[in-house]
Design a protein around this motif. Structure first.
Motif, mmCIF file in Angstrom:
data_model
loop_
_atom_site.group_PDB
_atom_site.id
_atom_site.type_symbol
_atom_site.label_atom_id
_atom_site.label_comp_id
_atom_site.label_asym_id
_atom_site.label_seq_id
_atom_site.Cartn_x
_atom_site.Cartn_y
_atom_site.Cartn_z
ATOM 1 N N ARG A 51 -9.334 -5.746 -1.779
ATOM 2 C CA ARG A 51 -9.392 -5.555 -0.333
ATOM 3 C C ARG A 51 -8.316 -4.588 0.147
ATOM 4 N NH1 ARG A 51 -9.642 -10.894 2.816
ATOM 5 N NH2 ARG A 51 -10.230 -9.381 4.389
ATOM 6 N N THR A 52 -7.729 -3.819 -0.740
ATOM 7 C CA THR A 52 -6.658 -2.897 -0.376
ATOM 8 C C THR A 52 -7.086 -1.468 -0.667
ATOM 9 O OG1 THR A 52 -5.651 -2.925 -2.554
ATOM 10 C CG2 THR A 52 -4.943 -4.638 -1.015
ATOM 11 N N ILE A 53 -6.192 -0.534 -0.347
ATOM 12 C CA ILE A 53 -6.488 0.857 -0.664
ATOM 13 C C ILE A 53 -6.271 1.137 -2.150
ATOM 14 C CG2 ILE A 53 -5.820 1.601 1.639
ATOM 15 C CD1 ILE A 53 -3.349 2.919 0.321
ATOM 16 N N TYR A 54 -5.780 0.156 -2.885
ATOM 17 C CA TYR A 54 -5.501 0.349 -4.304
ATOM 18 C C TYR A 54 -6.667 -0.065 -5.206
ATOM 19 C CZ TYR A 54 -0.922 0.726 -2.273
ATOM 20 O OH TYR A 54 0.123 1.088 -1.487
ATOM 21 N N SER A 55 -7.819 -0.344 -4.639
ATOM 22 C CA SER A 55 -8.963 -0.736 -5.452
ATOM 23 C C SER A 55 -9.664 0.508 -5.998
ATOM 24 C CB SER A 55 -9.949 -1.556 -4.617
ATOM 25 O OG SER A 55 -10.556 -0.743 -3.641
ATOM 26 N N PRO A 56 -10.272 0.404 -7.161
ATOM 27 C CA PRO A 56 -11.027 1.541 -7.703
ATOM 28 C C PRO A 56 -12.179 1.955 -6.797
ATOM 29 C CG PRO A 56 -10.614 -0.086 -9.410
ATOM 30 C CD PRO A 56 -10.169 -0.696 -8.119
ATOM 31 N N ASN A 57 -12.762 0.999 -6.082
ATOM 32 C CA ASN A 57 -13.852 1.319 -5.165
ATOM 33 C C ASN A 57 -13.354 2.229 -4.043
ATOM 34 O OD1 ASN A 57 -16.409 1.247 -4.046
ATOM 35 N ND2 ASN A 57 -16.003 -0.630 -2.910
ATOM 36 N N PHE A 58 -12.191 1.939 -3.489
ATOM 37 C CA PHE A 58 -11.611 2.779 -2.442
ATOM 38 C C PHE A 58 -11.291 4.169 -2.993
ATOM 39 C CE2 PHE A 58 -8.182 4.429 0.170
ATOM 40 C CZ PHE A 58 -8.688 4.216 1.436
ATOM 41 N N GLN A 59 -10.808 4.224 -4.214
ATOM 42 C CA GLN A 59 -10.494 5.498 -4.863
ATOM 43 C C GLN A 59 -11.752 6.350 -5.006
ATOM 44 O OE1 GLN A 59 -7.296 6.086 -5.797
ATOM 45 N NE2 GLN A 59 -7.504 7.941 -6.983
ATOM 46 N N ARG A 60 -12.862 5.711 -5.389
ATOM 47 C CA ARG A 60 -14.136 6.432 -5.513
ATOM 48 C C ARG A 60 -14.613 6.957 -4.165
ATOM 49 N NH1 ARG A 60 -15.139 3.092 -9.600
ATOM 50 N NH2 ARG A 60 -15.826 1.367 -8.309
ATOM 51 N N ILE A 120 -4.211 10.284 -3.109
ATOM 52 C CA ILE A 120 -3.028 10.335 -3.983
ATOM 53 C C ILE A 120 -2.246 9.024 -3.913
ATOM 54 C CG2 ILE A 120 -0.785 11.458 -4.304
ATOM 55 C CD1 ILE A 120 -2.809 13.316 -5.226
ATOM 56 N N ALA A 121 -2.024 8.511 -2.687
ATOM 57 C CA ALA A 121 -1.281 7.251 -2.531
ATOM 58 C C ALA A 121 -2.021 6.103 -3.204
ATOM 59 C CB ALA A 121 -1.072 6.955 -1.050
ATOM 60 N N SER A 122 -3.337 6.099 -3.092
ATOM 61 C CA SER A 122 -4.131 5.057 -3.731
ATOM 62 C C SER A 122 -4.005 5.128 -5.253
ATOM 63 C CB SER A 122 -5.592 5.200 -3.308
ATOM 64 O OG SER A 122 -6.404 4.296 -3.981
ATOM 65 N N GLY A 123 -4.057 6.337 -5.782
ATOM 66 C CA GLY A 123 -3.937 6.509 -7.236
ATOM 67 C C GLY A 123 -2.574 6.113 -7.756
ATOM 68 N N ARG A 130 -1.095 -1.379 -12.177
ATOM 69 C CA ARG A 130 -1.524 -1.564 -13.574
ATOM 70 C C ARG A 130 -0.333 -1.793 -14.499
ATOM 71 N NH1 ARG A 130 -5.014 3.303 -13.468
ATOM 72 N NH2 ARG A 130 -6.839 2.586 -12.372
ATOM 73 N N ARG A 131 0.783 -1.170 -14.174
ATOM 74 C CA ARG A 131 1.990 -1.329 -14.983
ATOM 75 C C ARG A 131 2.838 -2.514 -14.517
ATOM 76 N NH1 ARG A 131 0.316 3.626 -14.888
ATOM 77 N NH2 ARG A 131 0.543 5.039 -16.633
ATOM 78 N N ARG A 132 2.277 -3.282 -13.609
ATOM 79 C CA ARG A 132 2.900 -4.483 -13.067
ATOM 80 C C ARG A 132 4.245 -4.194 -12.381
ATOM 81 N NH1 ARG A 132 -1.037 -6.897 -14.974
ATOM 82 N NH2 ARG A 132 -1.487 -8.115 -16.770
ATOM 83 N N ILE A 133 4.319 -3.036 -11.742
ATOM 84 C CA ILE A 133 5.510 -2.687 -10.972
ATOM 85 C C ILE A 133 5.200 -3.039 -9.525
ATOM 86 C CG2 ILE A 133 7.051 -0.836 -10.253
ATOM 87 C CD1 ILE A 133 6.250 0.627 -12.845
ATOM 88 N N MET A 134 5.599 -4.228 -9.117
ATOM 89 C CA MET A 134 5.324 -4.712 -7.780
ATOM 90 C C MET A 134 6.576 -5.373 -7.222
ATOM 91 S SD MET A 134 1.478 -6.237 -8.129
ATOM 92 C CE MET A 134 1.466 -6.860 -6.489
#
Length: 141
Positions: A51-60, A120-123, A130-134
């Motif tokens: 539900r965020t801008i970080y989803s692959p669907n949003f990236q597509r 770019i921000a989403s990517g 993915r690298r668990r940097i949160m």
């Protein structure tokens, strides 16, 4: 009593509002820009990534919007050019003359830049997640 807890969904509007207003004041950026940056911090609150801008669907979706805007930018750029304006004029059956092409070419710069920055921000956000940097903010009361 001292307690440590993670941010809850009910804390989201308070967190975003406080974060955006402090960014706007301290960094001297417009409030809407600060709100956009604050909304990009959504996954750090433990929300669902889908539900965020970080989803692959949003990236597509942003990639398809960027593709269409890039094609329009290229067509209007050729339509505004001194040597290629007649080609675009005849290819669009007289709909896109040189003056209109130049106006559209200039107008399309802002949405193209906006979606490019969003993509770019989403990517970058997806790569960090993915690298668990949160960052998991916690409060003590």
């Amino acid at each position: 009593m001292i307690s440590t807890r993670r941010w809850l969904v009910s804390d989201f509007p308070v967190f975003i509002g406080a974060f955006a207003s402090s960014m706007s004041l301290y960094l001297k950026i417009p409030p809407l820009t600060a709100l956009g940056l604050a909304l990009m911090a959504y996954p750090v609150l433990g929300m669902s990534i889908d539900r965020t801008i970080y989803s692959p669907n949003f990236q597509r979706k942003t990639a398809w919007v960027l593709l269409s805007l890039s094609v329009l930018e290229a067509v209007t750029g050729f339509g505004a050019g001194p040597t290629t304006a007649s080609i675009i004029y005849y290819a669009t059956f007289g709909l896109l003359n040189r003056g209109l092409a130049l106006q559209l070419h200039i107008i399309l710069i802002a949405p193209l830049a906006f979606f490019f920055i969003l993509h770019i921000a989403s990517g970058i956000g997806m790569a960090l997640i993915r690298r668990r940097i949160m960052c998991h903010p916690s409060i003590t009361t």
